[in-house]
Design an enzyme around this catalytic site. Sequence first.
Site, PDB file in Angstrom:
ATOM      1  N   TYR A 185      -3.597   5.394 -12.262  1.00 43.51           N
ATOM      2  CA  TYR A 185      -4.472   6.195 -11.403  1.00 43.51           C
ATOM      3  C   TYR A 185      -3.675   7.321 -10.751  1.00 43.51           C
ATOM      4  CZ  TYR A 185      -8.050   7.183  -7.853  1.00 43.51           C
ATOM      5  OH  TYR A 185      -8.990   7.784  -7.050  1.00 43.51           O
ATOM      6  N   CYS A 186      -2.574   6.975 -10.084  1.00 46.90           N
ATOM      7  CA  CYS A 186      -1.783   7.989  -9.380  1.00 46.90           C
ATOM      8  C   CYS A 186      -1.067   8.924 -10.348  1.00 46.90           C
ATOM      9  CB  CYS A 186      -0.786   7.313  -8.447  1.00 46.90           C
ATOM     10  SG  CYS A 186      -1.546   6.492  -7.032  1.00 46.90           S
ATOM     11  N   VAL A 187      -0.610   8.395 -11.483  1.00 43.31           N
ATOM     12  CA  VAL A 187       0.013   9.258 -12.483  1.00 43.31           C
ATOM     13  C   VAL A 187      -0.987  10.322 -12.933  1.00 43.31           C
ATOM     14  CG1 VAL A 187       0.952   9.387 -14.824  1.00 43.31           C
ATOM     15  CG2 VAL A 187       1.686   7.557 -13.291  1.00 43.31           C
TER      16      VAL A 187
ATOM     17  N   HIS B 269      -1.717  12.976  -9.963  1.00 48.17           N
ATOM     18  CA  HIS B 269      -0.624  13.854  -9.549  1.00 48.17           C
ATOM     19  C   HIS B 269      -0.033  14.633 -10.721  1.00 48.17           C
ATOM     20  CE1 HIS B 269      -0.838  12.693  -5.390  1.00 48.17           C
ATOM     21  NE2 HIS B 269      -1.124  11.484  -5.838  1.00 48.17           N
TER      22      HIS B 269
END
Length: 346
Positions: free
Chosen positions: A96-98, A101
């Site tokens: 999700y964060c990869v 960002h």
Amino acid sequence: MRPLVRAVLRGSLRQVRYVDVIAPRRARGLVAQVYRRTERDFGVLAPPVALHSPAAASLAATWLMLRETLLADGLVSRAVKETVATEVSRANDCPYCVGVHQAVLGTLPPEGTVSRIAEWARATGRHDPGDSAGSAAPLPFTDAQAPELCGVVVTFHYINRMVTLFLADSPMPARTPTPLRGPIMRTTALAMRPVAPGPLAPGGSLGLLPPAPLPPGLEWAQGSPSVAEAFGRAFAAVDQGARWVPEPVRERLRSRLDRWDGSAPGLGRGWLDEAVSALPAEDVPAARLALLTAFAPHQTLPEDVAAFRSRFPTDRELIELTSYAALTTAVRIGGRICVPRRAGPA
């Protein structure tokens, strides 16, 4: 574009697992303040922030850390800080964060060679007990840049754990057609900008929480008053919010962190049974959930949350416990790897 993205992301708040996120129209007090400032300074109400809304202090703490490290204008460009956020998330296996960002990074001007910083960021969760400030390799940035870059590292070791536990692998709804995912992510990334033009001044979030001392181990933050204040206030707020957590649970988390080298505990959950052995039976569910959050949030099962709720039934308690475990772990990582020492070229 921004209103459309806001509407999409607000709809995605319904995808948060285990807790009911407070809807923006129902937000009051501190929650409403954080929501307004997030949409003003970040452009959107991001689910990784909003998932904390059942516990207002944890919500504010998350926003302080994110704003004052990743978003505020400083000595390090947003592109370099987004690289660090992406690589920490990659090392923590937080798709999700990869995805988010990496998409933001694609909308920013290229920064040049940042491979050494990216490599450093990926390795921050690992710890060699024999390592020391005198024997370790120089950091790939200056001491003056350390508060911002190390701050991003600690913030995302925290956020990755909470996101892995409470969100799906992608911010896109599961039924989103594959050809549309890329354009939607890019549109979302373009919207993740402050509403007002110009740089985002450091310190703008600090008034949400009262002053508090910097936690031990994060002395590298002292070079930036806004980063140091953010971590001091955030850590105190989360710790105070979790004051009800039984001491045997706190002690078991601390003792495991003392022996932890940063490696994943493995595919099975035998490590978890061993880790909670000899605890009072009434403390085992909370200890299991705290340890899962710290060391293997991806192994958390609905029955782990249900067992915890049998004694602590509210959404607030669930967020407070997991926030406490995630931040305690992230701060411990920051104390191990972000030691100021003479750095190589920035």
